[in-house]
Design a protein around this motif. Sequence first.
Motif, short mmCIF file in Angstrom:
data_model
loop_
_atom_site.label_atom_id
_atom_site.label_comp_id
_atom_site.label_asym_id
_atom_site.label_seq_id
_atom_site.Cartn_x
_atom_site.Cartn_y
_atom_site.Cartn_z
N PRO A 47 38.78 34.37 32.22
CA PRO A 47 37.32 34.42 32.36
C PRO A 47 36.74 33.84 33.64
CG PRO A 47 37.92 33.71 30.15
CD PRO A 47 39.19 33.72 30.97
N ALA A 48 37.18 32.65 34.06
CA ALA A 48 36.52 32.03 35.21
C ALA A 48 37.37 30.96 35.86
CB ALA A 48 35.19 31.43 34.78
N ALA A 49 37.47 31.03 37.18
CA ALA A 49 38.16 30.00 37.95
C ALA A 49 37.44 28.67 37.80
CB ALA A 49 38.19 30.41 39.43
N LEU A 50 38.20 27.59 37.95
CA LEU A 50 37.66 26.23 37.95
C LEU A 50 37.12 25.78 36.60
CD1 LEU A 50 35.92 26.42 41.44
CD2 LEU A 50 38.07 25.24 40.90
N THR A 51 37.57 26.41 35.52
CA THR A 51 37.22 25.96 34.17
C THR A 51 38.50 25.38 33.55
OG1 THR A 51 37.64 28.15 33.23
CG2 THR A 51 35.37 27.66 33.90
N ILE A 76 50.14 38.09 38.85
CA ILE A 76 48.81 38.31 39.42
C ILE A 76 47.77 37.90 38.38
CG2 ILE A 76 47.14 40.04 40.21
CD1 ILE A 76 49.54 41.73 41.16
N GLY A 77 46.84 37.05 38.79
CA GLY A 77 45.72 36.66 37.94
C GLY A 77 44.46 37.36 38.41
N ILE A 78 43.70 37.92 37.48
CA ILE A 78 42.47 38.65 37.82
C ILE A 78 41.31 38.08 37.02
CG2 ILE A 78 41.29 40.88 37.81
CD1 ILE A 78 44.03 42.23 38.12
N SER A 79 40.22 37.80 37.72
CA SER A 79 38.99 37.33 37.07
C SER A 79 37.80 38.00 37.75
CB SER A 79 38.87 35.82 37.19
OG SER A 79 38.48 35.44 38.49
N ALA A 101 40.08 39.16 42.80
CA ALA A 101 38.68 39.18 42.40
C ALA A 101 38.26 40.56 41.92
CB ALA A 101 37.80 38.77 43.59
N ASP A 102 37.63 40.61 40.75
CA ASP A 102 37.12 41.86 40.19
C ASP A 102 35.68 41.67 39.71
OD1 ASP A 102 36.92 44.43 39.15
OD2 ASP A 102 38.03 43.95 37.32
N PRO A 103 34.75 41.34 40.64
CA PRO A 103 33.37 41.09 40.23
C PRO A 103 32.70 42.30 39.56
CG PRO A 103 33.63 40.72 42.61
CD PRO A 103 34.96 41.11 42.06
#
Length: 162
Positions: A47-51, A76-79, A101-103
């Motif tokens: 869901p979100a980096a830095l959580t 590979i990590g995708i958020s 990154a997949d905004p």
Amino acid sequence: MPRGAPDHERATAARRHRPAFTLPDADGREVSLADHAGRKVIVYFYPAALTPGCTKQACDFTDNLAFLTDHGYDVIGISPDKPEKLAKFRDQEDLKVTLLADPAKETLEAYGAFGEKKLYGKTVIGVIRSTVIVDEQGKVERALYNVKATGHVAKIIKDLGL
């Protein structure tokens, strides 16, 4: 696929779709699944980096990266985070896994990793913590949804018989 589709429907949808993607990494460089042709790839969606949970999961993958790489797996990590946030995440936590990154959430949706989920007893729309194993030919071998951030890497290693 309906947003609240059960995990088996998500996995079936992920297998039907060509899992190809090209997304920017933490430094803004384009990375494609095709760059990993001939190797198995563990693609995990978070869901979100830095959580706290996502940090635990990313650190867990980093701690096991050499082992997984030695067994023929790239990670590979995708958020939905932007590359700048991923760079901060990588640097702050000394992460070694490739973060993409997949905004626009297009890859997340294509893999069934975005949609309805339960969060603290409420139904919300968001990233569904998921892991997809892609084989050397670029086909989905296994898809796991609603995984736990803690202990998931050990479970993958066990399930893959490594």
